[in-house]
Design a protein around this motif. Sequence first.
Motif, PDB file in Angstrom:
ATOM      1  N   GLY A 157       0.822  -1.202   0.000  1.00 17.21           N
ATOM      2  CA  GLY A 157       0.000   0.000   0.000  1.00 17.21           C
ATOM      3  C   GLY A 157       0.856   1.252   0.000  1.00 17.21           C
ATOM      4  O   GLY A 157       1.909   1.294  -0.660  1.00 17.21           O
ATOM      5  N   GLU A 158       0.410   2.250   0.759  1.00 13.60           N
ATOM      6  CA  GLU A 158       1.088   3.548   0.774  1.00 13.60           C
ATOM      7  C   GLU A 158       2.413   3.487   1.536  1.00 13.60           C
ATOM      8  O   GLU A 158       2.520   3.953   2.672  1.00 13.60           O
ATOM      9  CB  GLU A 158       0.164   4.601   1.393  1.00 13.60           C
ATOM     10  CG  GLU A 158      -1.069   4.922   0.578  1.00 13.60           C
ATOM     11  CD  GLU A 158      -0.732   5.599  -0.751  1.00 13.60           C
ATOM     12  OE1 GLU A 158       0.399   6.126  -0.897  1.00 13.60           O
ATOM     13  OE2 GLU A 158      -1.593   5.574  -1.653  1.00 13.60           O
ATOM     14  N   CYS A 159       3.407   2.897   0.885  1.00 12.87           N
ATOM     15  CA  CYS A 159       4.718   2.829   1.525  1.00 12.87           C
ATOM     16  C   CYS A 159       5.795   2.789   0.438  1.00 12.87           C
ATOM     17  O   CYS A 159       5.524   2.431  -0.712  1.00 12.87           O
ATOM     18  CB  CYS A 159       4.823   1.622   2.448  1.00 12.87           C
ATOM     19  SG  CYS A 159       4.510   0.050   1.635  1.00 12.87           S
ATOM     20  N   LEU A 160       6.999   3.156   0.812  1.00 15.40           N
ATOM     21  CA  LEU A 160       8.082   3.234  -0.179  1.00 15.40           C
ATOM     22  C   LEU A 160       8.661   1.857  -0.485  1.00 15.40           C
ATOM     23  O   LEU A 160       9.141   1.619  -1.585  1.00 15.40           O
ATOM     24  CB  LEU A 160       9.191   4.170   0.329  1.00 15.40           C
ATOM     25  CG  LEU A 160       8.766   5.639   0.499  1.00 15.40           C
ATOM     26  CD1 LEU A 160       9.882   6.456   1.127  1.00 15.40           C
ATOM     27  CD2 LEU A 160       8.344   6.238  -0.852  1.00 15.40           C
ATOM     28  N   LYS A 161       8.670   0.964   0.497  1.00 17.54           N
ATOM     29  CA  LYS A 161       9.314  -0.331   0.288  1.00 17.54           C
ATOM     30  C   LYS A 161       8.372  -1.493   0.593  1.00 17.54           C
ATOM     31  O   LYS A 161       8.602  -2.244   1.556  1.00 17.54           O
ATOM     32  CB  LYS A 161      10.550  -0.443   1.186  1.00 17.54           C
ATOM     33  CG  LYS A 161      11.636   0.559   0.833  1.00 17.54           C
ATOM     34  CD  LYS A 161      12.833   0.361   1.748  1.00 17.54           C
ATOM     35  CE  LYS A 161      13.991   1.244   1.325  1.00 17.54           C
ATOM     36  NZ  LYS A 161      15.058   1.266   2.353  1.00 17.54           N
ATOM     37  N   PRO A 162       7.295  -1.628  -0.208  1.00 19.63           N
ATOM     38  CA  PRO A 162       6.388  -2.753   0.047  1.00 19.63           C
ATOM     39  C   PRO A 162       7.121  -4.071  -0.156  1.00 19.63           C
ATOM     40  O   PRO A 162       7.965  -4.176  -1.056  1.00 19.63           O
ATOM     41  CB  PRO A 162       5.290  -2.568  -1.016  1.00 19.63           C
ATOM     42  CG  PRO A 162       5.938  -1.786  -2.106  1.00 19.63           C
ATOM     43  CD  PRO A 162       6.952  -0.890  -1.438  1.00 19.63           C
ATOM     44  N   ARG A 163       6.838  -5.059   0.650  1.00 22.58           N
ATOM     45  CA  ARG A 163       7.465  -6.364   0.439  1.00 22.58           C
ATOM     46  C   ARG A 163       6.791  -7.457   1.252  1.00 22.58           C
ATOM     47  O   ARG A 163       5.935  -7.195   2.101  1.00 22.58           O
ATOM     48  CB  ARG A 163       8.958  -6.311   0.743  1.00 22.58           C
ATOM     49  CG  ARG A 163       9.302  -5.846   2.145  1.00 22.58           C
ATOM     50  CD  ARG A 163      10.777  -5.930   2.375  1.00 22.58           C
ATOM     51  NE  ARG A 163      11.144  -7.312   2.625  1.00 22.58           N
ATOM     52  CZ  ARG A 163      11.948  -7.700   3.615  1.00 22.58           C
ATOM     53  NH1 ARG A 163      12.516  -6.797   4.394  1.00 22.58           N
ATOM     54  NH2 ARG A 163      12.209  -8.957   3.807  1.00 22.58           N
ATOM     55  N   THR A 164       7.175  -8.668   0.925  1.00 19.43           N
ATOM     56  CA  THR A 164       6.614  -9.822   1.616  1.00 19.43           C
ATOM     57  C   THR A 164       7.655 -10.377   2.583  1.00 19.43           C
ATOM     58  O   THR A 164       8.809 -10.565   2.215  1.00 19.43           O
ATOM     59  CB  THR A 164       6.204 -10.890   0.588  1.00 19.43           C
ATOM     60  OG1 THR A 164       5.193 -10.319  -0.253  1.00 19.43           O
ATOM     61  CG2 THR A 164       5.629 -12.118   1.263  1.00 19.43           C
ATOM     62  N   PHE A 165       7.212 -10.618   3.810  1.00 18.71           N
ATOM     63  CA  PHE A 165       8.110 -11.133   4.843  1.00 18.71           C
ATOM     64  C   PHE A 165       7.779 -12.601   5.122  1.00 18.71           C
ATOM     65  O   PHE A 165       6.599 -12.950   5.267  1.00 18.71           O
ATOM     66  CB  PHE A 165       7.928 -10.364   6.148  1.00 18.71           C
ATOM     67  CG  PHE A 165       8.307  -8.905   6.069  1.00 18.71           C
ATOM     68  CD1 PHE A 165       9.548  -8.472   6.519  1.00 18.71           C
ATOM     69  CD2 PHE A 165       7.417  -7.966   5.560  1.00 18.71           C
ATOM     70  CE1 PHE A 165       9.902  -7.124   6.456  1.00 18.71           C
ATOM     71  CE2 PHE A 165       7.762  -6.619   5.487  1.00 18.71           C
ATOM     72  CZ  PHE A 165       9.003  -6.202   5.940  1.00 18.71           C
ATOM     73  N   GLY A 166       8.801 -13.428   5.217  1.00 18.90           N
ATOM     74  CA  GLY A 166       8.593 -14.804   5.653  1.00 18.90           C
ATOM     75  C   GLY A 166       8.486 -14.831   7.171  1.00 18.90           C
ATOM     76  O   GLY A 166       9.019 -13.950   7.861  1.00 18.90           O
ATOM     77  N   ILE A 167       7.805 -15.841   7.691  1.00 19.63           N
ATOM     78  CA  ILE A 167       7.611 -15.898   9.144  1.00 19.63           C
ATOM     79  C   ILE A 167       8.941 -15.997   9.906  1.00 19.63           C
ATOM     80  O   ILE A 167       9.108 -15.395  10.966  1.00 19.63           O
ATOM     81  CB  ILE A 167       6.634 -17.049   9.538  1.00 19.63           C
ATOM     82  CG1 ILE A 167       6.336 -17.042  11.037  1.00 19.63           C
ATOM     83  CG2 ILE A 167       7.153 -18.403   9.117  1.00 19.63           C
ATOM     84  CD1 ILE A 167       5.542 -15.871  11.516  1.00 19.63           C
ATOM     85  N   GLU A 168       9.923 -16.733   9.316  1.00 18.09           N
ATOM     86  CA  GLU A 168      11.207 -16.874  10.018  1.00 18.09           C
ATOM     87  C   GLU A 168      11.873 -15.512  10.168  1.00 18.09           C
ATOM     88  O   GLU A 168      12.467 -15.198  11.204  1.00 18.09           O
ATOM     89  CB  GLU A 168      12.138 -17.825   9.247  1.00 18.09           C
ATOM     90  CG  GLU A 168      11.528 -19.199   8.926  1.00 18.09           C
ATOM     91  CD  GLU A 168      11.141 -19.968  10.170  1.00 18.09           C
ATOM     92  OE1 GLU A 168      11.665 -19.665  11.260  1.00 18.09           O
ATOM     93  OE2 GLU A 168      10.293 -20.887  10.052  1.00 18.09           O
ATOM     94  N   GLU A 169      11.750 -14.719   9.092  1.00 16.42           N
ATOM     95  CA  GLU A 169      12.336 -13.386   9.118  1.00 16.42           C
ATOM     96  C   GLU A 169      11.646 -12.495  10.158  1.00 16.42           C
ATOM     97  O   GLU A 169      12.294 -11.751  10.903  1.00 16.42           O
ATOM     98  CB  GLU A 169      12.187 -12.787   7.714  1.00 16.42           C
ATOM     99  CG  GLU A 169      12.914 -11.489   7.500  1.00 16.42           C
ATOM    100  CD  GLU A 169      12.623 -10.894   6.113  1.00 16.42           C
ATOM    101  OE1 GLU A 169      13.068  -9.771   5.878  1.00 16.42           O
ATOM    102  OE2 GLU A 169      11.939 -11.552   5.283  1.00 16.42           O
ATOM    103  N   LEU A 170      10.307 -12.599  10.198  1.00 17.06           N
ATOM    104  CA  LEU A 170       9.559 -11.782  11.155  1.00 17.06           C
ATOM    105  C   LEU A 170       9.905 -12.147  12.598  1.00 17.06           C
ATOM    106  O   LEU A 170       9.973 -11.288  13.474  1.00 17.06           O
ATOM    107  CB  LEU A 170       8.046 -11.953  10.929  1.00 17.06           C
ATOM    108  CG  LEU A 170       7.498 -11.281   9.678  1.00 17.06           C
ATOM    109  CD1 LEU A 170       6.045 -11.676   9.454  1.00 17.06           C
ATOM    110  CD2 LEU A 170       7.612  -9.762   9.787  1.00 17.06           C
ATOM    111  N   LEU A 171      10.145 -13.433  12.824  1.00 14.79           N
ATOM    112  CA  LEU A 171      10.486 -13.869  14.186  1.00 14.79           C
ATOM    113  C   LEU A 171      11.810 -13.261  14.645  1.00 14.79           C
ATOM    114  O   LEU A 171      12.053 -13.114  15.838  1.00 14.79           O
ATOM    115  CB  LEU A 171      10.556 -15.402  14.240  1.00 14.79           C
ATOM    116  CG  LEU A 171       9.198 -16.120  14.249  1.00 14.79           C
ATOM    117  CD1 LEU A 171       9.357 -17.608  13.942  1.00 14.79           C
ATOM    118  CD2 LEU A 171       8.504 -15.951  15.599  1.00 14.79           C
TER     119      LEU A 171
END
Lengths: 271, 202
Positions: free
Chosen positions: A55-69
């Motif tokens: 959405g309204e952001c400069l760096k949209p991206r998809t995060f994997g759960i391992e990365e989020l942890l």
Amino acid sequence: GSKSTVPGALALDKPTAQRDATTYNNFYEFGTDKSDPAENAHTLRTRPWTVSVEGECLKPRTFGIEELLKLAPMEERIYRLRCVEGWSMVIPWVGYSLSTLLKQVEPTGKAKFVEFVTLADKTQMPGVRSGVLDWPYLEGLRLDEAQHPLSLLGFGMYGELLPNQNGAPLRLVVPWKYGFKSGKSLVKIRLTEKPPITSWMAAAPREYGFFSNVNPQVDHPRWSQATERRIGDDAGPLGGLFAKRRPTLMFNGYAEQVGPLYAGMDLRRFF
Amino acid sequence: MLLKRPLLLHPAVKPLAHALCALPLLGLVAALLTQGLGANPAEALIRGLGDWGLRGLLLTLAITPLRVTFHQPALLRLRRLLGLWSFAYVALHLTAYAWFDQGLVLQDIVRDVLKRPFILVGMLAFLLMLPLALTSVNAAVRALGGRRWQALHRLVYGVAALGCLHFWWMRSAKNNLADPFFYAALLALLLGWRLWHRWRQR
């Protein structure tokens, strides 16, 4: 995780029994009875899992759960949880502030709201076949609410990973709002310019407002919100049958921390 | 009838019916004592009693259609018994709400009832059941005369409708309407049968 240093993040109330917090749940994707999620949520697959932030952001991206942890140090936070149905619990969550994740994608100046989209998969969630709500379940916050340090991205509770019925592998926890605002099993977070229409607003606009702050002075049309039953209070051999209801606190007791977010607002109108 | 004496006239039928009617109550009490009602026993108890009150009412209203359709006049023996058990469950439902939800504080109950119209509807249903329960003894039937007694007891249709509305309204707050829809449909069927039956007899 270590104990959180965010002001207000460590409630002094006695935590609810883990058994109660994991067997008495509202998670309509797994059924409408309180006992349904604990019975049915074993079919949820929480790995692999990704969350797209867009959405309204400069760096949209998809995060994997391992990365989020691993994105930030895990903190323990003890929050009161107040359900719109008039009951409450006290839950030791594990996670970090949602603002940490939002910073990663750099919201633009146009971003004013955040929409939360949760998983809706018929093959894993038997309740999604019913027409109780329009799926997927949608929730939303104003950007400043989402950025408030108390808004938690939760990955665990009681020192363990979240059980499926409590919203594994990650969920929102916004302790000063009614429980339904805290979406479970998040798959998408969208920054928007306009306020999102949440699932409950779409289902019953006169009963559920966008803000849904815990407020003992504003009743739900069908429930008095002045008092609450704290699950586990005076739990003797009869499980707290004779426990007295407690008075509900403004902003669920978090007025000191979040009151300024609503300065000057008519909370009866913006319920 | 193939049997010389219909099975329904057996002396054990009434005690058996009482036992069956008491079973849900015993089940709830047993669950309460063994911590089987979950995290919120007050809610489970209140709702369980209410469920059985409504089921009992619908069962009571099913007696006449069943009796006529299957030519079982002896079923009539069970109607009062079922009606009184329904009343007992509704009265216990109300008591459990007043006690375990509102701590028996009259002021709180009044405030809560005024804030929650669905409870007002439930209260009204209970109040309409009171004269029916009080006039259920044979002496009352004699004192009132059959015709007046019957007219009074037609209130039960209103009671059942209010009970369904009470349940529907309570559940609609969380959009969870499958159960109330089932009960309302059953009531519509039972009342619809009466209209149809009356029309056919003309």
